[in-house]
Design an enzyme around this catalytic site. Structure first.
Site, PDB file in Angstrom:
ATOM      1  N   THR A 398      56.679  35.306   2.787  1.00  0.00           N
ATOM      2  CA  THR A 398      56.091  36.502   3.203  1.00  0.00           C
ATOM      3  C   THR A 398      54.994  37.011   3.042  1.00  0.00           C
ATOM      4  O   THR A 398      53.713  36.699   2.196  1.00  0.00           O
ATOM      5  CB  THR A 398      57.445  37.614   3.436  1.00  0.00           C
ATOM      6  OG1 THR A 398      58.171  36.973   3.761  1.00  0.00           O
ATOM      7  CG2 THR A 398      56.801  39.229   4.155  1.00  0.00           C
ATOM      8  N   THR A 416      55.845  37.103   8.639  1.00  0.00           N
ATOM      9  CA  THR A 416      57.106  35.937   7.557  1.00  0.00           C
ATOM     10  C   THR A 416      56.974  34.894   8.402  1.00  0.00           C
ATOM     11  O   THR A 416      57.920  34.670   9.263  1.00  0.00           O
ATOM     12  CB  THR A 416      57.828  36.513   6.874  1.00  0.00           C
ATOM     13  OG1 THR A 416      58.680  35.939   5.967  1.00  0.00           O
ATOM     14  CG2 THR A 416      59.736  37.259   7.764  1.00  0.00           C
TER      15      THR A 416
HETATM   16  N1  GLY Z   1      62.459  37.054   5.136  1.00  0.00           N
HETATM   17  C1  GLY Z   1      63.163  37.415   4.807  1.00  0.00           C
HETATM   18  C2  GLY Z   1      62.416  39.268   5.009  1.00  0.00           C
HETATM   19  O1  GLY Z   1      62.865  39.097   6.469  1.00  0.00           O
HETATM   20  O2  GLY Z   1      63.357  39.585   4.226  1.00  0.00           O
END
Ligand code: GLY
EC number: 2.3.2.2
Length: 597
Positions: A398, A416
């Site tokens: 992210t 992300t």
């Molecule tokens: N992919 C990490 C989150 O969205 O928390």
């Protein structure tokens, strides 16, 4: 080469752009300074070791200096913070391919100078043909397919998010915000930070032929000084510049996504692409010691979980405690394990599962949770059940950027593709990496995902549903209602605890932005039942004491965090990029830089 011109003037080739990795290099602590007063003596970033950037005319803090320069230039041209966010987002998709993206999704929190607040959900969505058990094998065990390869991809949301944010708040023409990224995609010289990322991920980058073709030289990671040319991505971005959202969700780009899915056994169709919409949600707003903390609601767990933690912590006199002493760390961990127990059981896409957000951040719930906390003993997580009744039984990597303009408009965006380089699949002909966000769903209740999060059935996979996130883009207002802090970070499940700490460091401990960002980080997520702390971040006596209180202490090298914060004090913005990753804050008119004492 003037980076500003290079990034923005069409027709100026960018092949000669060479940027230094990272922001200001940590300077030596000033002679005679007591660096142990706040942090453990062996901590890597002693107080005063990072130089913040100051400006009164606008600020952009991201993980990459080129992207920050692009955003700052949009502010100089009269764009507002949302315009700058759009341009920064597309630039990050080019110069930070490990996490910046058009093939992923995210969340934006906005606070305009006129007082308008807004929260935009551009989270990925499960394709129409997704099924609850799609990642289980015949024996019912969870497979790796939620993490790597075509099935792991959710329908991307980033382009719809940028389009919607611009439609509501933007001032400059859309194409002007996308074109800098087009030019960057035509060719940049690899800088230190990028080269390090390619090197660290060299094994992953050769798993998909198209990814290997773009990001390596016949399998060898690109090095500092090599050219990174992303011609297909430039063409895709040009379609987005010319046709807006439809340049991505319809026509050539959508066809290429469907073709890629067919080739690799994925599920996303042109129909899924056409159906994607970014959604405005009501931000989570929590009062914390006279401040207002504004953050993202479900499908991100960030706002509710952070809010629940802060409300529990508000009942203790943190400002009088020794910073990161046993009492402070203990209470932080106890608040965290309880908030994550609720998070993991209840939170999910609000369009599919009723959400207890208001109750979770209420004073009454905080008081009930606090009543179960002992001051002298850790409560084993096995004894901490979800606290809001029976949960439903059926149904990073992210990056973050923080932006403020001179008028006081503030934007916090976390975005992300989940793991570094997402599902490792580049859409052939379109040049962008896809996410592996399907892993953020509960593949099987009780079985940890890649972040070790043990989640419940509320977050089970369903067609068109958005997977639960931990992203926590956050804006804090001071007691008179003015923006005080704009912040956020990557880091998977550790995002929430990192941002609770950032808020608490500023509000409870009165830290400047550099000290708050460089402070050692803590994490507890209910399960596994361990209290993580950054290597050498706690002094040995504190660690021993916490162990004696029953905490399973886990010392970890480098949390994944990359906190990007802007702090406003007396009308001036100060910002730093997290020293852990080497990003850069860029002020529109930097009035001074230097070590903040
Ligand atoms: N992919 C990490 C989150 O969205 O928390």
């Amino acid at each position: 080469m003037n980076l500003r011109l290079a990034a923005l003037i069409p027709l100026v080739p960018l092949t000669a752009v060479l940027v230094s990795g990272g922001g200001a290099a940590p300077a030596a602590a000033p002679a005679g300074q007591d660096t142990t007063r706040l942090f453990a003596p062996a901590w890597e970033y002693p107080r005063g070791s990072i130089a913040p950037v100051r400006s009164t005319a606008g600020m952009v803090a991201t993980t990459d200096r080129v992207a920050s320069e692009v955003g700052a230039e949009i502010l100089r041209r009269g764009g507002n913070a949302v315009d700058a966010a759009v341009a920064t987002h597309f630039a990050l998709a080019v110069v930070n391919p490990e996490a910046g993206n058009i093939g992923g999704g995210g969340f934006m929190v906005v606070r305009m100078a006129d007082g308008t607040t807004a929260a935009l959900d551009f989270r990925e969505m499960a394709p129409g043909r997704a099924t609850r058990d799609m990642f289980l094998d015949a024996a019912g065990n969870v497979t790796e397919r939620s993490v790597e390869g075509h099935l792991a991809a959710g329908v991307p949301g980033s382009v719809a998010g940028m389009w919607e944010a611009h439609r509501r708040f933007g001032r400059l023409p859309w194409a002007e915000l996308v074109l800098p990224a087009v030019h960057l995609a035509e060719g940049v010289v690899v800088h230190q930070r990028l080269a390090e990322s390619f090197y660290r991920n060299r094994k992953a980058l050769v798993k998909n032929a198209e990814t290997m073709r773009i990001f390596t030289r016949r399998g060898e990671p690109l090095r500092v000084g090599d050219r990174l040319v992303q011609a297909d991505l430039a063409a895709t971005l040009q379609r987005i510049a010319s046709s807006g959202k439809d340049g991505f969700y319809a026509g050539r780009t959508a066809e290429l996504v469907e073709a890629e899915m067919r080739r690799g056994g994925g599920l996303i169709t042109q129909r899924d692409m056409a159906a994607y919409k970014a959604v405005w949600r009501d931000p989570v707003r929590v009062r914390y010691r006279g401040h207002e903390v504004i953050s993202m609601p479900p499908p991100s767990s960030g706002g509710p979980t952070m809010g629940a933690m802060l409300k529990i912590l508000e009942g203790y006199d943190l400002p009088r405690m020794r910073y990161l002493g046993p009492e402070h760390v203990h209470l932080f961990a106890e608040a965290s394990r309880r908030a994550y127990a609720d998070r993991n059981a209840y939170l999910a896409d609000p369009d599919f599962v009723p959400q207890p957000t208001a109750r979770m951040v209420s004073d009454a719930h905080a008081a009930a949770r606090r009543a179960t906390i002992r001051r002298d003993r850790a409560t084993p997580s096995a004894q901490v059940a979800p606290g809001l009744g029976a949960p439903p039984t059926e149904g990073t990597e992210t990056t973050h950027y923080s932006i403020m303009d001179a008028r006081g408009n503030a934007v916090a965006v976390t975005t992300t593709i989940n793991s570094l380089y997402g599902n490792l699949v580049t859409v052939a002909g379109a040049g962008f990496l896809l996410n592996n966000e399907m892993d953020d769903f509960t593949s099987k209740p009780g079985v940890p995902n890649q972040f070790g999060l043990v989640q419940g059935a509320a977050n089970a996979i369903a067609p068109g549903k958005r997977m639960l996130s931990a992203m926590t883009p956050t804006i804090v207002l001071d007691p008179s209602g003015r923006v005080k802090l704009v912040t956020g970070t990557p880091g998977g499940s550790t995002i929430i605890t990192s941002i609770v700490q950032q808020v608490s460091n500023v509000v409870d401990f009165g830290m400047d932005v550099a000290t708050a960002t460089s402070a050692p980080r803590l994490h507890h997520q209910h399960l596994p039942d361990s209290l993580r702390f950054e290597r050498r971040g706690l002094d040995p006596a504190t660690v021993s004491r916490l162990r004696a209180m029953g905490h399973a202490m886990a010392e970890r090298q480098g949390f994944q965090g990359d906190v990007q914060s802007i702090l406003v004090t007396n009308g001036a913005m100060t910002a730093v990029a997290d020293p852990r990753r080497g990003g850069a804050a860029v002020g529109v008119a930097e009035v001074a830089t230097g070590v903040v004492q």
